[in-house]
Design an enzyme around this catalytic site. Sequence first.
Site, mmCIF file in Angstrom:
data_model
loop_
_atom_site.group_PDB
_atom_site.id
_atom_site.type_symbol
_atom_site.label_atom_id
_atom_site.label_comp_id
_atom_site.label_asym_id
_atom_site.label_seq_id
_atom_site.Cartn_x
_atom_site.Cartn_y
_atom_site.Cartn_z
ATOM 1 N N LYS A 198 0.012 4.246 -0.330
ATOM 2 C CA LYS A 198 -0.643 5.436 0.248
ATOM 3 C C LYS A 198 -0.429 6.645 -0.673
ATOM 4 O O LYS A 198 -0.371 6.473 -1.883
ATOM 5 C CB LYS A 198 -0.152 5.666 1.676
ATOM 6 C CG LYS A 198 -0.226 4.384 2.516
ATOM 7 C CD LYS A 198 -0.012 4.594 3.978
ATOM 8 C CE LYS A 198 -0.108 3.245 4.687
ATOM 9 N NZ LYS A 198 -0.112 3.350 6.136
ATOM 10 N N GLY A 204 2.469 2.223 10.691
ATOM 11 C CA GLY A 204 3.450 3.295 10.563
ATOM 12 C C GLY A 204 4.170 3.638 11.859
ATOM 13 O O GLY A 204 4.860 4.662 11.937
ATOM 14 N N GLU A 236 -5.437 -4.880 10.504
ATOM 15 C CA GLU A 236 -4.411 -3.865 10.715
ATOM 16 C C GLU A 236 -4.722 -3.083 11.988
ATOM 17 O O GLU A 236 -5.548 -2.161 11.962
ATOM 18 C CB GLU A 236 -4.374 -2.891 9.532
ATOM 19 C CG GLU A 236 -4.068 -3.545 8.205
ATOM 20 C CD GLU A 236 -3.468 -2.545 7.229
ATOM 21 O OE1 GLU A 236 -2.341 -2.790 6.776
ATOM 22 O OE2 GLU A 236 -4.104 -1.520 6.935
ATOM 23 N N ASN A 250 0.869 -1.186 0.000
ATOM 24 C CA ASN A 250 0.000 0.000 0.000
ATOM 25 C C ASN A 250 0.900 1.229 0.000
ATOM 26 O O ASN A 250 1.495 1.556 1.018
ATOM 27 C CB ASN A 250 -0.884 -0.039 1.254
ATOM 28 C CG ASN A 250 -1.699 1.224 1.432
ATOM 29 O OD1 ASN A 250 -1.798 2.049 0.532
ATOM 30 N ND2 ASN A 250 -2.301 1.361 2.614
ATOM 31 N N HIS A 300 -9.465 1.188 4.698
ATOM 32 C CA HIS A 300 -8.212 1.344 5.442
ATOM 33 C C HIS A 300 -8.457 2.303 6.613
ATOM 34 O O HIS A 300 -9.243 3.235 6.497
ATOM 35 C CB HIS A 300 -7.120 1.884 4.512
ATOM 36 C CG HIS A 300 -5.770 1.890 5.147
ATOM 37 N ND1 HIS A 300 -5.379 2.871 6.028
ATOM 38 C CD2 HIS A 300 -4.730 1.023 5.064
ATOM 39 C CE1 HIS A 300 -4.151 2.607 6.440
ATOM 40 N NE2 HIS A 300 -3.739 1.488 5.878
ATOM 41 N N GLU A 309 -6.873 4.700 7.686
ATOM 42 C CA GLU A 309 -6.666 6.119 7.360
ATOM 43 C C GLU A 309 -7.878 6.693 6.638
ATOM 44 O O GLU A 309 -8.210 7.866 6.801
ATOM 45 C CB GLU A 309 -5.377 6.275 6.528
ATOM 46 C CG GLU A 309 -4.138 6.072 7.409
ATOM 47 C CD GLU A 309 -2.914 5.526 6.710
ATOM 48 O OE1 GLU A 309 -2.855 5.560 5.464
ATOM 49 O OE2 GLU A 309 -2.005 5.037 7.416
ATOM 50 N N SER A 369 3.311 -2.198 10.278
ATOM 51 C CA SER A 369 4.749 -2.273 10.563
ATOM 52 C C SER A 369 5.369 -3.627 10.214
ATOM 53 O O SER A 369 6.276 -4.091 10.904
ATOM 54 C CB SER A 369 5.029 -1.903 12.020
ATOM 55 O OG SER A 369 4.672 -0.548 12.258
HETATM 56 P P1 PGA Z 1 2.865 0.232 7.526
HETATM 57 O O1 PGA Z 1 1.386 0.461 6.904
HETATM 58 O O2 PGA Z 1 3.360 -1.075 6.979
HETATM 59 O O3 PGA Z 1 3.656 1.415 7.047
HETATM 60 O O4 PGA Z 1 2.694 0.178 9.000
HETATM 61 C C1 PGA Z 1 0.504 -0.605 6.720
HETATM 62 C C2 PGA Z 1 -0.790 -0.112 6.135
HETATM 63 O O5 PGA Z 1 -1.257 0.958 6.540
HETATM 64 O O6 PGA Z 1 -1.391 -0.769 5.269
#
Ligand code: PGA
Length: 251
Positions: free
Chosen positions: A11, A169, A163, A9, A93, A95, A209
């Site tokens: 983003k 992140g 997640e 992803n 997601h 976010e 992560s």
């Molecule tokens: P990350 O993000 O691996 O940077 O923690 C995962 C995601 O949001 O899909």
Amino acid sequence: MRRKLAAGNWKMNGTGEALTALEAIAGAHPAATVDLLICPPATLLYRAAQAVSGSRVRIGGQDCHAANAGAHTGDISASMLADAGASAVILGHSERRADHGETDAQVCDKARAALDAGLIAIICIGETLAQREAGQTLDVVCAQLAGSVPDGIDGSRVVIAYEPVWAIGTGLVPTLEQIAEVHDTLRQQLIGRFGSETAEAIRLLYGGSVKPGNAAEIFAVSNVDGALVGGASLTAADFSPIVTALEQAAG
Ligand code: PGA
């Protein structure tokens, strides 16, 4: 048997020069034994799909609208993603849920639209830190699962990404026991709702992560069928060892 899936992803990261990283990822795994997906920003979808054409890497979107077309300024429909070369889309997601107030019902409508457009729907769920600390994790993810996944699905075209919001992140990851507890619970919920044939076809990804250093142990956890990777999907140097770890877990 469910085919493992390593999904990236990106983003809101990447302009044209990021296609080099995509080509490097594709070039590193010409005979991948797991499914590979990169979800770049919508502006790169078409070029990304062209860039990986003929490789093992597939391209996905990061969101879609629930309607097929109409007066929705700035939005993109599932059929438009498919037209640009996407074969999957990430939905709900955390976010999007946080920044755009997306509800389970909206995610469910988007998932239906995605499946109707022939895309694989990657539906994201996960608890916040406050919910985890309050002991509500299983209740929260089960409610999100129930509300975000449409009825009447073909399990092979639906992917659930667990997640934890607090792991995205941050460099924090749940313990392997915590991941197993959630994934096993999700599988049981899906079996209860859809029956085992459909439920056993649904892939359950862990996300939050995932890095080269922790991928192998996460992929050994029961009911983990792959990962949704954010930051570590931006370069082949990070993503490629994750893919290799998943191939090894697949045996
Ligand atoms: P990350 O993000 O691996 O940077 O923690 C995962 C995601 O949001 O899909």
